[in-house]
Design a protein around this motif. Structure first.
Motif, PDB file in Angstrom:
ATOM      1  N   THR B 125      43.113  49.469  62.255  1.00  0.00           N
ATOM      2  CA  THR B 125      42.369  49.422  62.865  1.00  0.00           C
ATOM      3  C   THR B 125      41.593  47.926  63.792  1.00  0.00           C
ATOM      4  O   THR B 125      43.474  47.432  62.767  1.00  0.00           O
ATOM      5  CB  THR B 125      41.181  49.074  61.488  1.00  0.00           C
ATOM      6  N   PRO B 126      41.189  48.151  64.135  1.00  0.00           N
ATOM      7  CA  PRO B 126      40.763  46.627  65.074  1.00  0.00           C
ATOM      8  C   PRO B 126      40.734  45.707  63.699  1.00  0.00           C
ATOM      9  O   PRO B 126      40.369  46.336  62.965  1.00  0.00           O
ATOM     10  CB  PRO B 126      39.810  46.133  65.863  1.00  0.00           C
ATOM     11  N   PRO B 127      41.698  44.097  63.788  1.00  0.00           N
ATOM     12  CA  PRO B 127      40.962  42.967  62.676  1.00  0.00           C
ATOM     13  C   PRO B 127      39.933  43.390  62.196  1.00  0.00           C
ATOM     14  O   PRO B 127      40.364  42.707  60.747  1.00  0.00           O
ATOM     15  CB  PRO B 127      42.013  41.467  63.464  1.00  0.00           C
ATOM     16  N   GLY B 128      39.501  42.903  62.614  1.00  0.00           N
ATOM     17  CA  GLY B 128      37.714  42.962  61.807  1.00  0.00           C
ATOM     18  C   GLY B 128      36.881  44.081  60.798  1.00  0.00           C
ATOM     19  O   GLY B 128      36.786  43.864  59.526  1.00  0.00           O
ATOM     20  N   PHE B 129      38.066  44.879  61.074  1.00  0.00           N
ATOM     21  CA  PHE B 129      37.928  45.898  59.225  1.00  0.00           C
ATOM     22  C   PHE B 129      38.744  45.723  58.935  1.00  0.00           C
ATOM     23  O   PHE B 129      37.985  46.145  57.497  1.00  0.00           O
ATOM     24  CB  PHE B 129      38.129  46.840  60.163  1.00  0.00           C
ATOM     25  N   ARG B 130      39.485  44.206  58.724  1.00  0.00           N
ATOM     26  CA  ARG B 130      40.687  44.161  57.875  1.00  0.00           C
ATOM     27  C   ARG B 130      40.340  43.936  56.176  1.00  0.00           C
ATOM     28  O   ARG B 130      40.679  44.934  55.093  1.00  0.00           O
ATOM     29  CB  ARG B 130      41.455  43.673  57.857  1.00  0.00           C
ATOM     30  N   PRO B 131      39.669  42.984  56.040  1.00  0.00           N
ATOM     31  CA  PRO B 131      38.842  41.972  54.604  1.00  0.00           C
ATOM     32  C   PRO B 131      38.213  43.928  54.352  1.00  0.00           C
ATOM     33  O   PRO B 131      38.452  44.152  52.595  1.00  0.00           O
ATOM     34  CB  PRO B 131      38.036  41.387  55.341  1.00  0.00           C
ATOM     35  N   ALA B 137      40.961  49.155  49.404  1.00  0.00           N
ATOM     36  CA  ALA B 137      42.060  50.333  49.038  1.00  0.00           C
ATOM     37  C   ALA B 137      42.920  49.224  48.223  1.00  0.00           C
ATOM     38  O   ALA B 137      43.124  50.064  46.494  1.00  0.00           O
ATOM     39  CB  ALA B 137      43.079  49.654  49.890  1.00  0.00           C
ATOM     40  N   VAL B 138      42.264  48.217  47.271  1.00  0.00           N
ATOM     41  CA  VAL B 138      42.968  47.287  46.509  1.00  0.00           C
ATOM     42  C   VAL B 138      42.373  47.874  45.427  1.00  0.00           C
ATOM     43  O   VAL B 138      42.362  48.211  44.186  1.00  0.00           O
ATOM     44  CB  VAL B 138      42.653  46.245  45.976  1.00  0.00           C
ATOM     45  N   LYS B 139      40.468  48.183  45.283  1.00  0.00           N
ATOM     46  CA  LYS B 139      39.591  48.661  44.155  1.00  0.00           C
ATOM     47  C   LYS B 139      40.412  50.001  43.946  1.00  0.00           C
ATOM     48  O   LYS B 139      40.005  50.308  42.496  1.00  0.00           O
ATOM     49  CB  LYS B 139      38.436  48.198  45.622  1.00  0.00           C
ATOM     50  N   ALA B 140      40.921  50.541  44.405  1.00  0.00           N
ATOM     51  CA  ALA B 140      41.791  52.148  44.329  1.00  0.00           C
ATOM     52  C   ALA B 140      42.856  51.680  43.870  1.00  0.00           C
ATOM     53  O   ALA B 140      43.060  52.918  43.383  1.00  0.00           O
ATOM     54  CB  ALA B 140      41.241  52.727  45.601  1.00  0.00           C
ATOM     55  N   GLY B 141      43.205  51.120  44.294  1.00  0.00           N
ATOM     56  CA  GLY B 141      44.833  50.595  43.116  1.00  0.00           C
ATOM     57  C   GLY B 141      45.797  51.573  44.123  1.00  0.00           C
ATOM     58  O   GLY B 141      46.539  52.037  43.819  1.00  0.00           O
ATOM     59  N   LYS B 142      45.474  51.591  45.794  1.00  0.00           N
ATOM     60  CA  LYS B 142      46.363  52.016  46.461  1.00  0.00           C
ATOM     61  C   LYS B 142      48.317  50.917  47.549  1.00  0.00           C
ATOM     62  O   LYS B 142      46.890  49.984  47.256  1.00  0.00           O
ATOM     63  CB  LYS B 142      46.132  52.782  47.678  1.00  0.00           C
ATOM     64  N   ASN B 143      48.839  51.252  47.129  1.00  0.00           N
ATOM     65  CA  ASN B 143      49.756  50.516  48.050  1.00  0.00           C
ATOM     66  C   ASN B 143      49.193  50.411  49.633  1.00  0.00           C
ATOM     67  O   ASN B 143      48.883  51.340  49.837  1.00  0.00           O
ATOM     68  CB  ASN B 143      51.018  50.869  47.621  1.00  0.00           C
ATOM     69  N   ALA B 162      41.183  37.127  47.604  1.00  0.00           N
ATOM     70  CA  ALA B 162      40.594  37.238  46.600  1.00  0.00           C
ATOM     71  C   ALA B 162      41.659  38.941  46.340  1.00  0.00           C
ATOM     72  O   ALA B 162      41.542  39.267  44.821  1.00  0.00           O
ATOM     73  CB  ALA B 162      39.597  37.927  46.113  1.00  0.00           C
ATOM     74  N   ALA B 163      41.338  39.831  47.294  1.00  0.00           N
ATOM     75  CA  ALA B 163      41.914  40.832  46.930  1.00  0.00           C
ATOM     76  C   ALA B 163      43.784  40.199  46.581  1.00  0.00           C
ATOM     77  O   ALA B 163      43.886  41.919  45.792  1.00  0.00           O
ATOM     78  CB  ALA B 163      42.103  42.666  47.828  1.00  0.00           C
ATOM     79  N   ALA B 164      44.118  40.295  47.216  1.00  0.00           N
ATOM     80  CA  ALA B 164      45.640  39.708  47.308  1.00  0.00           C
ATOM     81  C   ALA B 164      45.670  39.838  45.199  1.00  0.00           C
ATOM     82  O   ALA B 164      46.633  39.913  45.153  1.00  0.00           O
ATOM     83  CB  ALA B 164      46.127  37.954  47.676  1.00  0.00           C
ATOM     84  N   GLU B 165      44.724  38.568  45.138  1.00  0.00           N
ATOM     85  CA  GLU B 165      44.848  38.193  43.261  1.00  0.00           C
ATOM     86  C   GLU B 165      45.043  39.594  42.568  1.00  0.00           C
ATOM     87  O   GLU B 165      45.783  39.654  41.855  1.00  0.00           O
ATOM     88  CB  GLU B 165      43.918  37.229  42.896  1.00  0.00           C
ATOM     89  N   GLU B 166      44.011  40.334  43.025  1.00  0.00           N
ATOM     90  CA  GLU B 166      43.421  41.698  42.586  1.00  0.00           C
ATOM     91  C   GLU B 166      45.177  42.365  41.997  1.00  0.00           C
ATOM     92  O   GLU B 166      45.096  42.989  41.319  1.00  0.00           O
ATOM     93  CB  GLU B 166      42.405  42.009  42.784  1.00  0.00           C
ATOM     94  N   ALA B 167      45.411  42.877  43.267  1.00  0.00           N
ATOM     95  CA  ALA B 167      46.761  43.326  44.106  1.00  0.00           C
ATOM     96  C   ALA B 167      47.880  42.788  43.261  1.00  0.00           C
ATOM     97  O   ALA B 167      48.431  43.877  42.690  1.00  0.00           O
ATOM     98  CB  ALA B 167      46.895  43.728  45.730  1.00  0.00           C
ATOM     99  N   LYS B 168      47.509  41.375  42.350  1.00  0.00           N
ATOM    100  CA  LYS B 168      49.116  40.984  41.976  1.00  0.00           C
ATOM    101  C   LYS B 168      49.074  41.655  40.627  1.00  0.00           C
ATOM    102  O   LYS B 168      49.421  42.062  40.157  1.00  0.00           O
ATOM    103  CB  LYS B 168      49.294  39.232  42.632  1.00  0.00           C
ATOM    104  N   LYS B 169      47.467  41.788  39.940  1.00  0.00           N
ATOM    105  CA  LYS B 169      47.645  41.898  38.855  1.00  0.00           C
ATOM    106  C   LYS B 169      47.824  43.438  38.623  1.00  0.00           C
ATOM    107  O   LYS B 169      47.797  44.197  37.431  1.00  0.00           O
ATOM    108  CB  LYS B 169      45.669  41.601  38.227  1.00  0.00           C
ATOM    109  N   LYS B 170      47.192  44.216  39.157  1.00  0.00           N
ATOM    110  CA  LYS B 170      47.861  45.575  39.159  1.00  0.00           C
ATOM    111  C   LYS B 170      48.589  45.986  39.792  1.00  0.00           C
ATOM    112  O   LYS B 170      49.026  47.234  39.429  1.00  0.00           O
ATOM    113  CB  LYS B 170      46.398  46.759  40.196  1.00  0.00           C
ATOM    114  N   GLY B 171      49.555  45.385  40.403  1.00  0.00           N
ATOM    115  CA  GLY B 171      50.859  45.406  41.463  1.00  0.00           C
ATOM    116  C   GLY B 171      51.227  46.780  41.936  1.00  0.00           C
ATOM    117  O   GLY B 171      52.424  47.247  41.921  1.00  0.00           O
TER     118      GLY B 171
END
Lengths: 353, 427
Positions: B125-131, B137-143, B162-171
């Motif tokens: 999407t346009p970048p504004g929606f990205r966060p 997506a990270v919360k839902a555990g998706k690649n 914050a999502a980057a950290e959570e994604a690392k933990k979730k692999g």
């Protein structure tokens, strides 16, 4: 072997005479009534001081393609076959950014806006030119850092080149178009039958053209030696769009004995494959031969990440540009021809030829 | 394809779609969908780039990965349907197209449905929606394959980090659309630069994205403010972040790459809306110039411009004590030595090859923090130009500026105000 279609003086004799008796006049020679009267002329794009030169090419018959024993040839360059060409004028040089920018970046429209030109009260040709859709703005630098002023246009699609011609025709009142593949090779050979218009030895190429060994990018047009008919950069600088759809076994479908008259495979709605002819700054010498054929495909737009991709810009074809021609008398299938290419249509399926 | 190609331009890109192993899949969540052996891909944002990325992942998958395009979502229903139609006819997608009509989602919440239905999402999407979309997506555990940039303001960046950290933990596997990082010529050039072989010690970088005007889309009949802004998204801060963020981020990312992925400590930027003042340009500036300072005393000089009829340059000059490297896609010059990258794989496909490979091998790539830092570098330069203030990295990161609408809904939007340095103050 050149067999003039008409008798009497050839265009070249006429050219020589004209140069002796008349100083170059900007429009003289444009309105020839017979092929013998065709002269070189300079056309100025109306409203600008940008001009380009056109050179008369006499009609004739030649052997198209490369002979079986030519070094480094590809199979689709043969078999050689006779083709008859009618007289036309051809651009002495490849079309430069200076000319193309007027169209592509609407410099003409912006100038009219600045000068308060009343669009509806202009001559019909100008109104027609104004109405032609211009290329969409490129995302990034369309020259890819390879230079602009005086240099040939690069990275444009066949559709863009055809639309430029339509715009230029409306502006000038003379019908310009891309050469057919046959016209291009006929003009490039200029009566020669060797691999290059100067002979067979690629070692001589550096005197005539810009190619992989003697440059790092496109160069300003017309700096090296011309071919025998006065056309510059035919074997190098940029490869040049021709009108024809690519058909791999096309030459073998034509008569090997009776000349095919003014052949052309007109473009249709598909975006590929078409042909560029001549060499380029990025090609090896053997790819710059008179008979070399370069086939367009989607890899010419790899860096365009949008779908559908641009119908105007080939982001990765830094080696392709074009040259224009004007027929003395247009062949029937090209009268009022305009680009039928449709954005997103993609390559023509193999079985749809 | 038909006919031979000039040998100097070796287009055999497919050869690099190398076979990859399919071992150790368990380590990455959603490597495969439950009960099937395929990766179900969803596209969020169905414009030209989302459609292109869907094609790219299918080409990347080839015969090596079982990937299907499974669901599509866009704010505009017509756009989602158009993408479905185009992808269903796309020869590179072919039988990988598996979008049933009930998995074409529209509206502001379409992203939720796509994430729910898929194992891997493409965020385009346009970048504004990205966060918002990355967070969900990270919360839902998706690649994730996320286009750049990943935010348009400091508030968005904090969410993404914050999502980057959570994604690392979730692999989770996350690859970003900074395609130069996946382009052979850039990778080879940067190896020679980083090792000191090409230009000696890296002293500075000068990076440019100077081009002509970009598109402006006029308001269509019946469009309210929200619909119009989404349609003409490039020229509204909350959607695009301005061109320094939307496109110049590529060059800034290359500068950071040359600097070992350091982040700048401060910057001073300037810019303005000087020529392109029609309302269609929203609050976009038409030019920026920023000087970035790094802790070790080095600087990066950056310029970007979108004005017709001016000098153009989209490239990076990495300056070393023994010479300068000049880099642009497809053209790499290392202190006068031209590096010819033959048979370069389409970098837009290579991103997905690397993403899928990392999932298949159980070694998930996670580029989110890196692209967030490059995005913040761009945001920092923009905010310095908008306000006229010198900004530190911490100030940019902790900026209270939050451009995202409190309520995502159709209807009127606040008045557009073009920022003025010395007057505008976001702090």
């Amino acid at each position: 072997m050149i067999i003039p279609l008409s008798h009497g003086r050839t265009g070249f004799v006429a050219v020589a005479c004209a140069l002796l008796v008349l100083p170059a006049s900007s429009s003289w020679g444009q309105d020839a009534q017979t092929p013998e009267e065709m002269k070189p002329y300079t056309e100025t794009i109306p409203g600008t001081d940008i001009s380009f030169e056109m050179v008369p090419i006499p009609g004739g018959t030649f052997m198209m393609g490369s002979p079986d024993d030519e070094a480094d040839r590809s199979k689709h360059e043969g078999p050689q076959h006779p083709v008859t060409i009618a007289p036309f004028w051809m651009g002495k040089h490849e079309v430069t950014w200076d000319e193309y920018d007027e169209f592509a970046f609407s410099f003409d429209l912006r100038r009219k806006e600045r000068e308060g030109v009343e669009r509806d009260s202009q001559p019909e040709g100008e109104q027609q030119a104004d109405a032609i859709t211009r290329p969409t703005p490129p995302y990034a630098d369309e020259t890819f850092g390879l230079g602009r002023e005086g240099q040939p246009v690069i990275c444009i699609t066949l559709h863009a080149a055809m639309e430029y011609c339509r715009w230029l025709s409306a502006k000038t009142g003379h019908t310009y178009r891309l050469p057919t593949e046959a016209e291009w090779e006929y003009a490039a050979r200029a009566g020669t039958t060797t691999a290059y218009h100067f002979g067979d030895d690629p070692a001589d190429l550096e005197e005539y053209d810009w190619f992989f060994e003697n440059c790092e990018g496109p160069q300003p047009v017309g700096q090296l030696k011309p071919n025998p008919w006065g056309l510059y950069d035919m074997h190098g600088n940029v490869a040049e769009w021709v009108l024809d759809h690519y058909v791999e076994d096309l030459y073998s479908r034509r008569s090997q004995d009776t000349p095919t008259v003014r052949p052309v495979v007109v473009p249709d709605e598909f975006e590929y494959p078409y042909l560029a002819r001549g060499g380029s700054w990025d090609f090896d010498a053997y790819d710059c031969r008179s008979a070399s054929r370069h086939v367009s495909n989607p890899d010419w737009s790899v860096q365009d990440p949008q779908r559908p991709q641009s119908i105007w810009w080939h982001t990765d074809a830094t080696f392709v540009g074009f040259r224009i021609v004007r027929a003395f008398e247009e062949q029937p299938e090209l009268i009022d021809f305009k680009s039928p290419i449709i954005k997103g249509k993609g390559p023509k399926p193999d079985d749809a030829e | 394809m038909t006919g031979p190609q000039p040998s100097r331009r070796n287009f055999l890109r497919n050869s690099a779609v190398a076979a990859v192993g399919t071992a150790s899949l368990a380590a990455v969540p959603n490597a495969f969908a439950a009960g099937t052996d395929s990766i179900r891909v969803g596209v969020i944002g169905c414009g030209g780039r989302g459609t292109g990325a869907a094609e790219n992942i299918c080409e990347a998958a080839g015969q090596d990965h079982n990937v299907t395009i499974h669901a599509l979502g866009d704010v505009f229903e017509g756009q989602a349907n158009l993408a479905a139609d185009r992808l269903s006819k796309n020869s590179k997608v072919g039988e990988k197209f598996d979008v049933s009509p009930d998995r074409v989602f529209a509206g502001f919440d379409a992203y939720k449905d796509v994430i729910e239905a898929c194992d891997l999402v493409i965020l385009a999407t346009p970048p504004g929606f990205r966060p918002l979309h990355i967070e969900a997506a990270v919360k839902a555990g998706k690649n994730i394959f996320t286009e750049k940039p990943v935010a348009v303001d400091g508030t968005g960046i904090r969410k993404v980090l914050a999502a980057a950290e959570e994604a690392k933990k979730k692999g989770l596997a996350i690859v970003a659309g900074t395609q130069r990082r996946h382009q052979t010529g850039y990778i080879e050039s940067m190896e020679k630069i980083r090792s000191g072989e090409a230009i000696g010690d890296v002293i500075t970088a000068r990076v440019f994205w100077n081009q002509g005007n970009i598109w402006v889309r006029p308001r269509q009949p019946g469009m309210d403010d929200m619909a119009y802004q989404l349609h003409n998204w490039y020229h509204f801060l909350w959607l695009c972040g301005d061109h320094i963020v939307e496109q110049h981020v590529h060059n800034l990312d290359v500068a950071r790459w040359a600097f070992g992925d350091m982040v700048p400590s401060s910057c001073v930027g300037m810019g303005g809306q000087q020529v392109n003042t029609d309302p269609g340009f929203g609050q976009s500036y038409d030019h920026f110039a920023v000087d970035y300072a790094f802790e070790d005393g080095r600087h990066v000089m950056s310029m970007c411009r979108q004005i017709d009829g001016c000098a153009k340059d989209v490239s990076e000059y990495i300056v070393g004590h023994k010479g300068t490297a000049h880099l642009m896609p497809g053209n790499y010059n290392l202190a006068g030595q031209r590096l010819r990258a033959r048979g370069e794989v389409n970098p837009y496909v290579n991103e997905h090859i690397n993403l899928l490979k990392s999932i298949a091998e159980g070694q998930p790539l996670n580029e989110l923090e890196r692209v967030a830092h490059s995005t913040l570098m761009a945001i920092m330069g923009r905010d310095s130009a908008y306000t006229g203030k010198e900004l530190t990295w911490d100030e940019a990161l902790n900026s209270p500026l939050d451009t995202f609408p409190t309520n995502l809904e159709w209807g009127p939007r606040p008045e557009i105000i073009v920022p003025k340095p010395g007057i505008t103050n976001y702090a």
